[in-house]
Design a protein around this motif. Structure first.
Motif, mmCIF file in Angstrom:
data_model
loop_
_atom_site.group_PDB
_atom_site.id
_atom_site.type_symbol
_atom_site.label_atom_id
_atom_site.label_comp_id
_atom_site.label_asym_id
_atom_site.label_seq_id
_atom_site.Cartn_x
_atom_site.Cartn_y
_atom_site.Cartn_z
ATOM 1 N N PRO A 1 0.836 -1.203 0.000
ATOM 2 C CA PRO A 1 0.000 0.000 0.000
ATOM 3 C C PRO A 1 0.870 1.252 0.000
ATOM 4 O O PRO A 1 1.926 1.296 0.621
ATOM 5 C CB PRO A 1 -0.799 -0.130 1.300
ATOM 6 N N ILE A 2 0.406 2.273 -0.704
ATOM 7 C CA ILE A 2 1.146 3.529 -0.785
ATOM 8 C C ILE A 2 0.772 4.417 0.396
ATOM 9 O O ILE A 2 -0.403 4.694 0.630
ATOM 10 C CB ILE A 2 0.859 4.247 -2.106
ATOM 11 N N GLN A 3 1.773 4.835 1.158
ATOM 12 C CA GLN A 3 1.539 5.714 2.290
ATOM 13 C C GLN A 3 1.131 7.102 1.814
ATOM 14 O O GLN A 3 1.699 7.623 0.850
ATOM 15 C CB GLN A 3 2.808 5.874 3.129
ATOM 16 N N PRO A 4 0.171 7.732 2.461
ATOM 17 C CA PRO A 4 -0.135 9.130 2.111
ATOM 18 C C PRO A 4 1.033 10.017 2.507
ATOM 19 O O PRO A 4 1.794 9.706 3.426
ATOM 20 C CB PRO A 4 -1.384 9.432 2.928
ATOM 21 N N LEU A 5 1.155 11.125 1.821
ATOM 22 C CA LEU A 5 2.270 12.033 2.070
ATOM 23 C C LEU A 5 2.235 12.586 3.494
ATOM 24 O O LEU A 5 3.281 12.909 4.067
ATOM 25 C CB LEU A 5 2.238 13.175 1.058
ATOM 26 N N SER A 6 1.039 12.673 4.079
ATOM 27 C CA SER A 6 0.933 13.167 5.450
ATOM 28 C C SER A 6 1.643 12.247 6.441
ATOM 29 O O SER A 6 2.129 12.708 7.481
ATOM 30 C CB SER A 6 -0.545 13.315 5.848
#
Length: 199
Positions: A3-8
């Motif tokens: 899964p791609i982590q959100p930039l936050s």
């Protein structure tokens, strides 16, 4: 694929290398003509991205919230036109230089994947909105031509081939548009005849 982590979620790892800045509602955060060298991540608050058209009218392109970013286009060496970012609420951002952006991109896979995902999402949304607007514009154009060419019984006085030529679109686009108009109740479309429905 992970899964791609959100930039936050990634911001705390890189925030210490950036410059934290704050703005009050209504303050201009970024004007492309004055600052096309930095990348920004919104820590808190909301900002709007607007565009000044050729007639001087300001059009809102997008609204960014905490965790969103802007300036990625400029980091790729590209430019847009007449873009401005304005604070909608009290907000804080982190500003990063092109060198820092490149370093994050190369050394932090989570950063590059998060930025790439959001850029792709924005492109998809922009394409969807353009297609929707073009479809709406086409419907309006067809209706205008039909209404301007009615016979005494209220039907379009010519055949579909003539309508296609008058509007300047393909047969496929015309058929789809006529079906859309019929389904929405704006026209009666039977056996090749077209009649606007008065509401």
């Amino acid at each position: 694929m992970h899964p791609i982590q959100p930039l936050s979620d990634i911001l705390p790892q890189i925030a210490g290398q950036g410059t934290r800045i704050s703005f009050l509602p209504g303050e201009v955060v970024w004007v492309e003509a004055e600052d096309f060298q930095n990348f920004y991540i919104l820590e808190e608050g909301s900002v709007e991205l607007s565009y000044l058209d050729d007639e001087g009218e300001r059009l809102i392109i997008d609204i960014y919230h905490a965790g969103d970013f802007f300036g990625a286009v400029q980091m790729a060496g590209l430019t847009t036109k007449n873009r401005t970012v304005t604070a909608l609420t009290h907000c804080s951002l982190y500003r990063f230089t092109p060198e820092q952006f490149s370093d994050f991109w190369d050394s932090c896979p989570g950063f590059s994947r998060a930025v790439f995902q959001v850029v792709c999402q924005r492109l998809i949304r922009s394409g969807d909105e353009k297609a929707c607007n073009e479809r709406l514009f086409l419907r309006q154009r067809v209706m205008r031509v039909v209404r301007e060419n009615l016979n005494e019984s209220g039907y379009f006085r010519y055949g579909k081939d003539v309508l296609r030529g008058m509007v300047g679109i393909s047969t496929r686009s015309l058929n789809r548009t006529l079906l859309d108009l019929a389904e929405s109740g704006e026209i009666l479309y039977e056996s090749g005849t077209i009649k606007p429905v008065d509401r």
